[in-house]
Design an enzyme around this catalytic site. Structure first.
Site, PDB file in Angstrom:
ATOM      1  N   SER A  33       0.824  -1.210   0.000  1.00 37.22           N
ATOM      2  CA  SER A  33       0.000   0.000   0.000  1.00 37.22           C
ATOM      3  C   SER A  33       0.859   1.261   0.000  1.00 37.22           C
ATOM      4  O   SER A  33       0.415   2.322   0.425  1.00 37.22           O
ATOM      5  CB  SER A  33      -0.931   0.007   1.216  1.00 37.22           C
ATOM      6  N   CYS A  65      12.705  -0.570 -14.365  1.00 36.43           N
ATOM      7  CA  CYS A  65      12.127   0.495 -15.184  1.00 36.43           C
ATOM      8  C   CYS A  65      13.013   0.775 -16.401  1.00 36.43           C
ATOM      9  O   CYS A  65      12.517   1.071 -17.495  1.00 36.43           O
ATOM     10  CB  CYS A  65      11.916   1.760 -14.355  1.00 36.43           C
ATOM     11  N   SER A  82      12.151  10.579  -7.222  1.00 39.32           N
ATOM     12  CA  SER A  82      11.367   9.396  -7.587  1.00 39.32           C
ATOM     13  C   SER A  82      12.108   8.095  -7.292  1.00 39.32           C
ATOM     14  O   SER A  82      11.595   7.014  -7.572  1.00 39.32           O
ATOM     15  CB  SER A  82      10.999   9.444  -9.075  1.00 39.32           C
ATOM     16  N   THR A 107      15.402   1.507  -4.554  1.00 38.65           N
ATOM     17  CA  THR A 107      16.198   1.771  -5.754  1.00 38.65           C
ATOM     18  C   THR A 107      17.629   2.132  -5.380  1.00 38.65           C
ATOM     19  O   THR A 107      18.598   1.627  -5.956  1.00 38.65           O
ATOM     20  CB  THR A 107      15.570   2.910  -6.566  1.00 38.65           C
ATOM     21  N   ARG A 108      17.772   3.007  -4.401  1.00 37.54           N
ATOM     22  CA  ARG A 108      19.096   3.494  -4.023  1.00 37.54           C
ATOM     23  C   ARG A 108      19.990   2.377  -3.478  1.00 37.54           C
ATOM     24  O   ARG A 108      21.200   2.375  -3.702  1.00 37.54           O
ATOM     25  CB  ARG A 108      18.959   4.613  -2.980  1.00 37.54           C
ATOM     26  N   ASN A 141       9.704   6.704 -14.243  1.00 34.89           N
ATOM     27  CA  ASN A 141      10.389   5.448 -13.957  1.00 34.89           C
ATOM     28  C   ASN A 141       9.517   4.512 -13.137  1.00 34.89           C
ATOM     29  O   ASN A 141       9.621   3.283 -13.260  1.00 34.89           O
ATOM     30  CB  ASN A 141      11.705   5.707 -13.222  1.00 34.89           C
TER      31      ASN A 141
END
Length: 287
Positions: free
Chosen positions: A10, A125, A156, A161-162, A266
């Site tokens: 969520s 992405c 974003s 991701t990092r 992305n």
């Protein structure tokens, strides 16, 4: 009849998925499951009259056995736990995490051959944005080398991701070869801190040798049009550049702004790809 779909997670991605699934007439949103009862995603779902559960996927499936497909927008570690639960209940899964338990899929490139897979992975992405271009070129002729540079707004790029940059670049580069057909692939991601934030931009370099330039440019345009059917903000910036056997194409991805900001192309390309896969499942069910 619409295909019953549930969303796990969520957070930002799961909430964006919620709006996209609700808008798609081929899909019926059964509910949204999460683990944070105070999340904005669950609050929004409840306000829209959508069933929610804050006790995780197992409790949700006990309450909603009608779900036939789950969109997993949690984390790689969480998906590893979800996959056997879903398999035991014969619920198909579209995995938006980096877990990569199932076959890697880019809808425009290889969805048809993986429609029967119980758990598919949407890779990255960067792969969703660039593999269709490389695959289109390899259908026109051999591509010895493909390199892609994906630049996304820092805002974003979440913690997931990092902390997985190496995994992102490896998975994207591998997809350029295994799905795109390039003999060798390389991927680079750049997190741009510009303010205001930039939209996702992708540069594709491909060594196409003696391929006919007109055919190569037409292949790129065709691929962009095909992806644009399910990612409306996906577009070619200018015409492909061709010189000395090297093709360069510039792709921009603007998000739809359903929940995520429009600069987060992305993330939007991932949620759009997930909905595209579910939509194709629904079409198969209708036949």
């Amino acid at each position: 009849m619409a295909l019953p779909v549930a969303i796990i997670g969520s957070g930002n991605i799961g909430t964006d998925l919620m709006y996209k699934v609700m808008r798609n007439q081929a899909l019926a949103l059964v509910g949204v499951a999460g683990i944070d009862p105070t999340s904005d995603g669950l609050a929004r779902a409840r306000s829209l009259g959508i069933a929610t559960c804050d006790r995780g996927i197992e409790a949700f499936l006990d309450e909603h056995p009608e779900a036939q497909v789950v969109l997993d927008a949690t984390s790689a570690q969480a998906h590893i736990g979800h996959a056997p639960l879903l398999a035991d209940r014969r619920v198909r899964c579209i995995d938006l995490t980096p877990a990569a338990l199932g076959p890697a899929v880019v809808p425009e490139v290889n969805l048809d051959e993986n429609l029967d897979a119980p758990d598919i992975n949407l890779v990255t992405c960067g792969a969703q944005a660039t593999v269709p271009i490389v695959a289109a070129l390899t259908r026109a002729g051999p591509v010895r080398y493909a390199e892609v540079v994906s630049t996304v707004a820092s805002r974003s790029a979440g913690q997931g991701t990092r902390s997985n940059i190496d995994e992102f670049t490896t998975a994207t580069a591998s997809s350029l070869e295994t799905l795109g057909g390039a003999a060798e692939g390389k991927a680079i991601i750049i997190l741009n801190p510009a303010d205001p934030p930039i939209m996702m931009r992708n540069t594709v370099y491909a060594e196409i040798g003696g391929m006919d330039p007109a055919h190569a440019a037409a292949a790129v345009r065709h691929a962009v049009g095909a992806v644009g059917q399910y990612v409306p903000g996906y577009c070619l910036v200018g015409e492909p550049l061709l010189a000395g056997g090297l093709l360069t194409a510039f792709i921009e991805v603007e998000g739809a702004g359903d929940y995520l900001p429009s600069y987060a192309g992305n993330l939007d390309i991932m949620t759009s790809a997930a909905v595209r896969v579910a939509e194709q499942y629904a079409k198969g069910q209708a036949r």
